[in-house]
Design an enzyme around this catalytic site. Structure first.
Site, mmCIF file in Angstrom:
data_model
loop_
_atom_site.group_PDB
_atom_site.id
_atom_site.type_symbol
_atom_site.label_atom_id
_atom_site.label_comp_id
_atom_site.label_asym_id
_atom_site.label_seq_id
_atom_site.Cartn_x
_atom_site.Cartn_y
_atom_site.Cartn_z
ATOM 1 N N PHE A 111 45.789 -16.406 -16.998
ATOM 2 C CA PHE A 111 44.641 -15.913 -17.773
ATOM 3 C C PHE A 111 43.764 -14.974 -16.953
ATOM 4 O O PHE A 111 42.964 -14.224 -17.511
ATOM 5 C CB PHE A 111 43.810 -17.089 -18.300
ATOM 6 C CG PHE A 111 42.825 -17.655 -17.316
ATOM 7 C CD1 PHE A 111 43.200 -18.595 -16.387
ATOM 8 C CD2 PHE A 111 41.505 -17.221 -17.319
ATOM 9 C CE1 PHE A 111 42.296 -19.109 -15.473
ATOM 10 C CE2 PHE A 111 40.580 -17.724 -16.415
ATOM 11 C CZ PHE A 111 40.987 -18.669 -15.478
ATOM 12 N N LYS A 112 43.912 -14.989 -15.638
ATOM 13 C CA LYS A 112 43.046 -14.153 -14.812
ATOM 14 C C LYS A 112 43.224 -12.664 -15.114
ATOM 15 O O LYS A 112 42.310 -11.873 -14.880
ATOM 16 C CB LYS A 112 43.267 -14.470 -13.346
ATOM 17 C CG LYS A 112 42.750 -15.877 -13.030
ATOM 18 C CD LYS A 112 42.851 -16.257 -11.582
ATOM 19 C CE LYS A 112 42.111 -17.554 -11.306
ATOM 20 N NZ LYS A 112 42.793 -18.753 -11.825
ATOM 21 N N ASP A 113 44.379 -12.297 -15.669
ATOM 22 C CA ASP A 113 44.585 -10.903 -16.064
ATOM 23 C C ASP A 113 43.574 -10.443 -17.120
ATOM 24 O O ASP A 113 43.206 -9.272 -17.152
ATOM 25 C CB ASP A 113 45.984 -10.718 -16.667
ATOM 26 C CG ASP A 113 47.096 -10.778 -15.618
ATOM 27 O OD1 ASP A 113 46.881 -10.299 -14.490
ATOM 28 O OD2 ASP A 113 48.180 -11.297 -15.956
#
Ligand SMILES: *Cc1c(COP(=O)(O)O)cnc(C)c1O
Length: 467
Positions: A111-113
């Site tokens: 999810f860091k993208d």
């Protein structure tokens, strides 16, 4: 929009200022001076918007004074255009009550993208205005490093130096960093542990010989822009499930408290959230803090969900500040005491305020595996161990059966194939878009675990600031 520090003594900055600064100079974290709020009618009017358009509407109040709507819209379309799913963060149904919000369709499968793809573009935009150059230095034990590298690879005016502990990240994680061959990406394998690498990065931020020449910045979730970008998918999921007319609960696999704090912000902005479930692994400082008011560090136990193996949750300070009446000097005092004793008690107001919206749960290894099996057997879904911790907490939470519960799927199962296979007997395949990862050329340098060696390497390759 003005931003203030949680510790009260740093000057206020605008959105551009806080994006480039990361941490506040008084050691605190930047938060908006007040929460923008949407009416139910405004929220209803967002129904059905494509993700990049919704992102523009939700983030616009936070960037005012630094970006106009057309520029923000352009950045959102470019940032989210690189996701492999048209919906960017698609929602899937598990059963009558439980849903999965897939946040792993970005380039590096976590999810860091969602936040970092936007942050890379924000850096480029703001640096072009000030004609300056940024040197990003970070240490990674896994997902942040690859997401940050992908987000800034090939961008002008930014170099990234990413330290990882040699031999102690998984091969998928290492290759996601080291196969990026853009000339502004410098991967450094350090002889030592993640904590050694992290300590060197911290030392560099305080080394005036370095900070006097280079504009050194961080990309971890203390950066406000990252949290802001994560608020959007809470709106996206809730709107699909009937908000604002219907309340929705979220279960969030939590480490540094960044992702779940974005849910708190969404609630402050008027999104009707029934409950935020903070799911931790056995490194349960946040569960103890929310359930008993006891925020005290222990030693880190390695688990199958390494991105949640933390001792201190940096973003928790943002919540404590808000619940404690936004009193910067009280917060500075509370954090000074915590840093000295590695323990603190939450105040009455912080505990009461926390209990009004948050529930917490500690999920152990057996329960994590059980949740992976339930998803596979009952719903035909392979989920990663971080997501499994969220799902387990969601299914155990006492939430009214009419309220949909959305578990945030924070990583693609193929990022943690061994743990998934141990639990389910099935080995998740890497998506085709990263399928040739094991054939690609790698590039990185190996350096001894000594600060001087790392600082010399950065100084040799970085571009000085023009400011
Ligand atoms: C970073 C990460 C988390 C923890 O998120 P926080 O914002 O630090 O709470 C959970 N799952 C995965 C897969 C991650 O990469």
């Amino acid at each position: 929009m003005d931003y203030i520090s949680t510790r009260g003594s740093a000057p206020a900055l605008d959105f551009q200022g806080v994006t480039l600064a990361g941490l506040a100079p008084d050691g605190g974290l930047f938060v908006p001076r007040q929460w923008p709020r949407f009416s139910p009618e405004e929220i209803a009017s967002f129904t059905g918007l494509p993700y990049a358009e919704l992102a523009t509407q939700v983030m616009l109040p936070f960037v005012s004074g630094s970006l106009d709507e057309a520029t923000l819209r352009d950045l959102c379309h470019r940032g989210y255009g690189r996701f492999a799913h048209e919906a960017v963060t698609p929602l899937r149904q598990f059963d009558q009550q439980h849903w999965l919000l897939e946040l792993f369709h970005g380039p590096t499968l976590a999810f860091k993208d969602v936040a970092l793809q936007l942050l890379g573009l924000l850096f480029e935009t703001f640096l072009a205005r000030s004609n300056d150059h940024l040197t990003i230095v970070g240490a990674t034990s896994g997902d942040t490093g690859s997401a940050a590298i992908d987000a800034v690879a090939g961008r002008e005016r930014v170099d990234v130096f990413m330290l990882h502990p040699k031999g102690r990240v998984s091969e998928v994680q290492r290759r996601q960093m080291t196969t990026v061959l853009a000339p502004n990406v410098y991967n450094i394998a350090i002889d030592g542990s993640f904590d050694d690498a992290q300590a060197m990065v911290k030392r560099m931020f305080g080394d005036t010989a370095m900070t006097g020449t280079y504009r050194i910045s961080a990309v971890n979730s203390i950066n406000w822009a990252r949290l802001m970008a994560q608020v959007v998918y809470y709106f996206a999921a809730a709107l699909q499930l009937g908000a604002p007319a219907r309340k929705v609960a979220f279960s969030v696999p939590t480490g540094n408290f960044g992702d779940v704090f974005a849910g708190y912000v969404a609630s402050k902005m008027g999104l009707p959230i029934e409950r935020l479930i903070v799911a931790t692994n056995v490194n349960d400082i946040l569960h103890r803090a929310l359930a008993q008011g006891d925020y005290s560090t222990g030693t880190v136990t390695p688990t199958d969900a390494p991105s949640m193996d933390i001792q201190v949750s940096s973003n928790f300070e943002r919540l404590l500040f808000d619940l404690g009446g936004c009193d910067g000097s009280a917060m500075a005092e509370q954090m000074r005491a915590f840093e000295a004793s590695k323990a603190m008690r939450l105040s009455h107001a912080q505990r009461e305020g926390g209990a009004a919206l948050f529930t917490s749960a500690r999920v152990d290894a057996a329960e994590t595996a059980e949740a992976m099996r339930w998803a596979a057997d009952r719903c035909g879904e392979l989920i990663d161990p971080h997501t499994a911790i969220g799902l387990h907490a969601a299914r155990r939470a006492a939430i009214d059966s009419h309220v949909p519960v959305v578990t945030l799927a924070t990583a693609h199962p193929a990022k943690f194939p061994d743990a998934v296979e141990r639990a389910t007997g099935m080995r998740p395949a890497l998506p085709t878009r990263v399928g040739d990862l094991f054939e690609r050329e790698e590039r990185y340098v190996e350096l001894p675990g000594e600060y001087e060696a790392v600082a010399a390497y950065v100084a040799e390759h970085a571009t000085p600031s023009s400011a």
